[in-house]
Motif scaffolding. Structure first.
Motif: not given
Lengths: 331, 394, 304
Positions: C10, C138, C6
């Motif tokens: 990002n 997400y 994740e």
């Protein structure tokens, strides 16, 4: 032809300069008489910024080193004063050995020394690059210092440090705005005189040569690097001196002094006044600080006026205010 | 080479102009109050609300405060401490102003307030009140109308306890007010802190923090991000899908009417602690809110309330001194009882001349018009002063 | 593992955003030799125009068109009225002029839209989260940003490597005088390239609207980071801008995510957090300093 720092002053200009200096010395009385005593503080700020901008100009105009990180030296000079004051007021020595102080000669010396050291370190690395890379690497170092001081909680972090006591200078009372102004003016004049000497010296010639054509310099058997580094260090020291004076005037230091916008402002002053001229940065500082002050007193939308003014100076005044004035008022 | 004759003289005249020129202003017998506030840059709307509400209070009393004709001078500090100081200097020396107010940000206050106080002036702070002026360095002529900064976070800590949250994740920017926020929150929060993160003041993307929050699985999140930072944080919190599973407790600077407008529906359900809210039923507040919305066509924020209450507090003092500010001790005696109808209801000055007031729990709910609004739910703290008052000797 | 993935996403998403800004800046910088500080203002113009149209019409498509058009037109107007006169000038004159433009644009936005930050909603189709892997949701919008950014990168690659205009752009970046000598209408090319750069900045601005705060001064917050990307990647190189942007995005995100925990292992909690935040902020600049010292021309220098 552009007037570089080394250009000779004709004698009639010497007269004009003397008049200008006399006007500057008499300014506190004039401001008082005009019912504008706050003008003294404004003039002090201008003198201080003029000192910083002229110092930057030594690197930028004379040596062709476009530093976008001079706020680092400005801020370090300021924090030298702030931190020494803080330790003096807490009555606990810095790092357990160095006692704090409010003596102005000592704090100014510390600031200049710190500025010189930082400029030596930053310059030594940054001067291995040139052009836009040099602009950006000086910015990088300044930003690192900025974030360092933002995270230093002991010295107020982002809120900054109040310096409730002005520096003490034998024979002067710096609480009096006029005396502080004269001190700053004196240091500015002294600094300009030093710059004039430096730029006319062999060292200054080599520095200018490095700006114009490094290869030719090498052909003459000279290595530009040490000259440029020395010029950069001197420039950093002058900027740190200005930062130290600024904290004495503002009685406050915060990371704001190290922010990249401050580097930008100093650069704007130099360009606005005239790159590479002796008095250009002085006029540039006076114009920018003065305009900001007048316009923001006049309207809260002052930026929409200041922006186009800067633009017009660039478009129609090649070489900044110095060149513009010369063109508007021919001999 | 071109001659430089002549132009130097002209340059001298140009350079001298700022010191000699004095902007023409309306002269009269009105008492001048100087307002130094932030009107440009991202924080510009905060200063604008303070100024607009102060001007509103003045207008509602026919250009008077406490029956004294008042002329308000406003200038923009552009969030630069140096510029704020310069304006203060000009206000005090040229305009002979003794009474100043308006600063939004603590770092500008740090440059402005000592100067004003040392020169014998009076500073009434509508917003920024760092611990500096509340504790040992408190001053007889420094007044805080809004709050002491820490109480924002203390009330949030208490609210988290009251709401039964056992595990909290807390975040604030890495600057003084952010660190004060973390300290203040922990002062009254008794549960477990499962995560403590400092963000950056120039940060716009919080995705990394969102992932950390999700991984830590706290009962709730407390975050302090004023203005634009808070808007970005909240939007991203919702987009990350965290708002459904992990509730949020906020202090009021992270959730004012403007922030709410910019975040929209996503803010529904968030708890906020506040010293004031638009729906307070007291008469003074109803008057203020309706007049503000009528004049400016927007919902007043906390900052607007600060500006308005500051004007009222000054008015009460001026009424007591007959409009004089030269005798600061007389002004102090008139100011201290706080004889004005605060829009927040109960209000008193503590021993350090900072507010002693109640704190409330406010929740973002759907208002009568279907749009999200801040709705008052109950009291969190009563007669709450601040932790620094004890150090202050006045 | 999921968390790391994740955080990598990002970082990629931040990098893509920076790339959109840096691509225009690096072209303008490399081809015309102009330092344009007002590039951030074009980003702001795109964000404001699109936010305003979105509120007035409620249509995401209209907002998209408005943001792109406003930024591109503003950019071309700036090129025609101001920057065109500054190509032959010193970098320093360009700095002063574009600084003036920043002040003008910022206050202009205040006068046009007020000081309150504007509200922007995510288009309905992109709300909510996508389950990338079990337990790893997400935000769909961020995935969309990554997709758009990568598409733009591919498009730019095709444009520059496969078309005649692109050939001129490449030639302009390496042999400016030669292109001019061959009789190419370099002025038109410059205006177009500047317009393209502005368009991309506007695209970044309007996509940033729903995530960040649409307010005056938003351009300067991201401007310096963009310059960092351009210099790390190598001035004038779009490929370098992409590599630099992703690198900066990843370094910045990962430092913020993992440095505090790493430091907490060796020192006290609050001190570690404060220090880590400071170090994480410096990380990108440290990266730039190291890159410049080792490879002064950046990772992918355009001028061979």
């Amino acid at each position: 032809m552009r007037n570089r720092l080394r250009s000779r002053l004709p004698s009639r200009d010497a007269v004009a300069l003397t008049l200008l200096l006399a006007l500057a010395i008499a300014l506190p009385w004039l401001a008082e008489a005009a019912g504008n005593p706050a003008g003294i503080a404004l003039a002090t700020r201008i003198a201080i910024y003029a000192l910083a901008a002229s110092a930057l100009n030594l690197a930028l105009g004379q040596g062709g080193m476009v530093s976008f990180g001079h706020a680092a030296f400005f801020g370090l000079g300021g924090y030298a004063v702030g931190i020494l004051y803080a330790h003096w007021s807490w009555q606990e020595p810095l790092l357990g050995i160095l006692p704090g102080t409010v003596s102005l000669p000592l704090t100014l010396l510390a600031a200049v020394g710190l500025g010189g050291l930082a400029a030596a370190a930053i310059g030594a690395l940054s001067l291995r690059t040139s052009g836009v890379q040099f602009i950006m690497i000086t910015l990088a170092f300044a930003q690192m210092l900025f974030f360092l001081f933002v995270s230093l909680k002991a010295y107020g972090g982002d809120d900054g440090l109040s310096v409730r006591r002005q520096g003490e200078f034998p024979g002067l009372s710096l609480r009096d705005p006029a005396q502080l102004y004269w001190l700053c003016l004196g240091l500015l004049v002294g600094w300009l005189a030093l710059l004039r000497r430096v730029t006319r010296s062999r060292f200054g010639q080599v520095l200018a040569g490095a700006r114009q054509n490094e290869r030719r310099l090498r052909a003459l058997g000279l290595t530009p690097y040490p000259y440029k580094l020395a010029g950069f260090i001197l420039s950093g020291m002058g900027t740190a001196l200005a930062g130290a004076l600024m904290v004495n005037q503002a009685r406050f230091v915060s990371p704001d002094m190290l922010h990249w916008t401050k580097s930008g402002e100093l650069m704007i002053m130099v360009i606005l006044g005239g790159v590479g001229t002796l008095l250009g940065p002085v006029f540039g500082a006076a114009a920018l600080v003065g305009l900001e002050s007048i316009l923001s007193a006049w309207t809260e939308n002052w930026q929409i006026i200041l922006g186009p003014i800067l633009l017009l100076v660039v478009l129609f005044g090649r070489g900044g205010l110095m060149a513009l004035l010369r063109r508007v008022l021919p001999a | 080479m071109i001659e430089r004759r002549g132009f130097l003289g002209a340059a001298g005249a140009l350079a001298a102009a700022p010191f000699l020129a004095r902007p023409a202003r309306a002269q009269g017998t009105a008492l001048k109050i100087g307002m130094i506030t932030t009107l440009s840059g991202p924080g510009g709307y905060l200063g604008q609300d303070i100024r607009d509400a102060f001007a509103l209070a003045l207008e509602m009393q026919g250009g008077r405060l406490g029956n004294t004709p008042v002329q308000l001078l406003v200038e923009d500090d552009a969030l630069k401490p140096g510029q704020g100081k310069q304006i203060a200097e000009r206000f005090m020396k040229n305009e002979k102003i003794k009474l100043l107010t308006g600063v939004v940000f603590s770092n500008v206050l740090g440059a402005v307030a000592p100067d004003v106080l040392d020169a014998g002036g009076i500073y009434v702070s509508p917003n920024a009140s760092p611990s500096t002026f509340a504790g040992r360095e408190c001053h007889r002529n420094f007044w805080s109308i809004a709050w002491q900064n820490d109480s924002l976070h203390e009330s949030a800590g208490q609210a988290a306890v009251n709401l039964g949250y056992k595990k909290m994740f807390i975040l604030a920017p890495n600057y003084q007010a952010g660190k004060d926020a973390i300290t203040g929150f922990k002062r009254l929060y008794k549960g477990e802190i499962v995560g403590e993160v400092y963000t950056r003041l120039d940060q716009t993307d919080y995705a990394a923090e969102m992932a950390q929050i999700r991984a830590a699985q706290p009962d709730a999140v407390y975050q302090f991000h004023p203005g634009g930072l808070g808007i970005a944080f909240l939007k991203q919190y919702v987009q990350a899908g965290l708002s459904q599973s992990i509730p949020m407790v906020l202090a009021e600077p992270s959730m004012d009417a403007t922030t709410l407008g910019a975040v929209g529906e996503a803010a529904l359900g968030i708890h906020v602690t506040a010293h004031w809210n638009t729906d307070f039923p007291n008469e003074a507040n109803k008057r203020f809110v309706s007049a503000f919305m009528a004049k400016y066509n927007r919902v007043p924020t906390y900052y607007a309330q600060h500006g308005y209450d500051t004007a009222l507090a000054i008015g009460a003092a001026l009424a007591g001194t007959g409009g004089k500010v030269d005798d600061t001790e007389a002004f102090r005696r008139a100011m201290l009882p706080a004889k004005f109808e605060s829009t927040r209801g109960k209000f008193a000055f503590g021993p350090n001349q900072h507010p002693v007031q109640d704190w409330y729990l406010v929740r973002v709910e759907r208002g009568a018009d279907g749009k999200p609004a801040l709705v008052t739910k109950g009291r969190v703290l009563e007669n709450h002063g601040d932790a620094y008052a004890g150090q202050c000797r006045l | 593992m999921g968390l790391l993935l994740e955080q990598l996403l990002n970082g990629l998403q931040l990098g893509v955003m920076l790339f959109l800004l840096a691509a225009g800046l690096t072209l303008v910088f490399g081809i015309m030799g102009v330092i344009n500080l007002a590039h951030g203002s074009l980003y702001m113009v795109g964000a404001f125009a699109s936010a305003w149209v979105a509120t007035k019409t409620g249509s995401a498509l209209a907002a998209l068109a408005a943001g792109l058009a406003a930024a591109a037109l503003t950019g071309m107007a700036v090129e025609l009225l101001v920057l065109r006169r500054l190509y032959a000038r010193d970098h320093l004159d360009q700095v002063l002029a574009t600084f003036g433009l920043i002040l003008f644009f910022n206050q202009g936005m205040v006068l046009l839209f007020g000081r309150q930050p504007l509200f922007v909603e995510i288009p309905a189709a992109l709300r909510g989260a996508v389950e990338l892997a079990p337990g790893l949701p997400y935000p769909a919008y961020r995935l969309a940003i990554i997709a758009v950014g990568l598409l733009v990168a591919a498009g730019l690659y095709l444009l520059i490597q496969r078309t005649r205009t692109g050939m001129l752009v490449r030639a302009g970046a390496t042999h400016r005088e030669m292109v001019r000598a061959l009789g190419v209408d370099i002025r038109l090319l410059y205006t177009l390239v500047f317009g393209l750069g502005a368009l991309l900045a506007g695209l970044a601005g309007l996509m940033a609207g729903p995530i960040f705060s649409v307010q005056v001064g938003m351009g300067e917050q991201i401007l310096i980071m963009t310059f960092v990307v351009v210099v790390i990647g190598g001035i004038g190189s779009v490929r370098g801008a992409l590599a630099g942007a992703v690198l900066v995005g990843l370094v910045d995100t990962l430092l913020r995510a993992y440095l505090p925990a790493a430091l907490r292992g060796v020192m006290q909690g609050p001190d570690a957090d404060a220090l880590a935040a400071g170090l994480a902020s410096m990380g990108v600049y440290l990266l730039m300093a190291v890159v410049l010292l080792l490879r002064p021309r950046g990772l992918f220098p355009a001028h061979a």
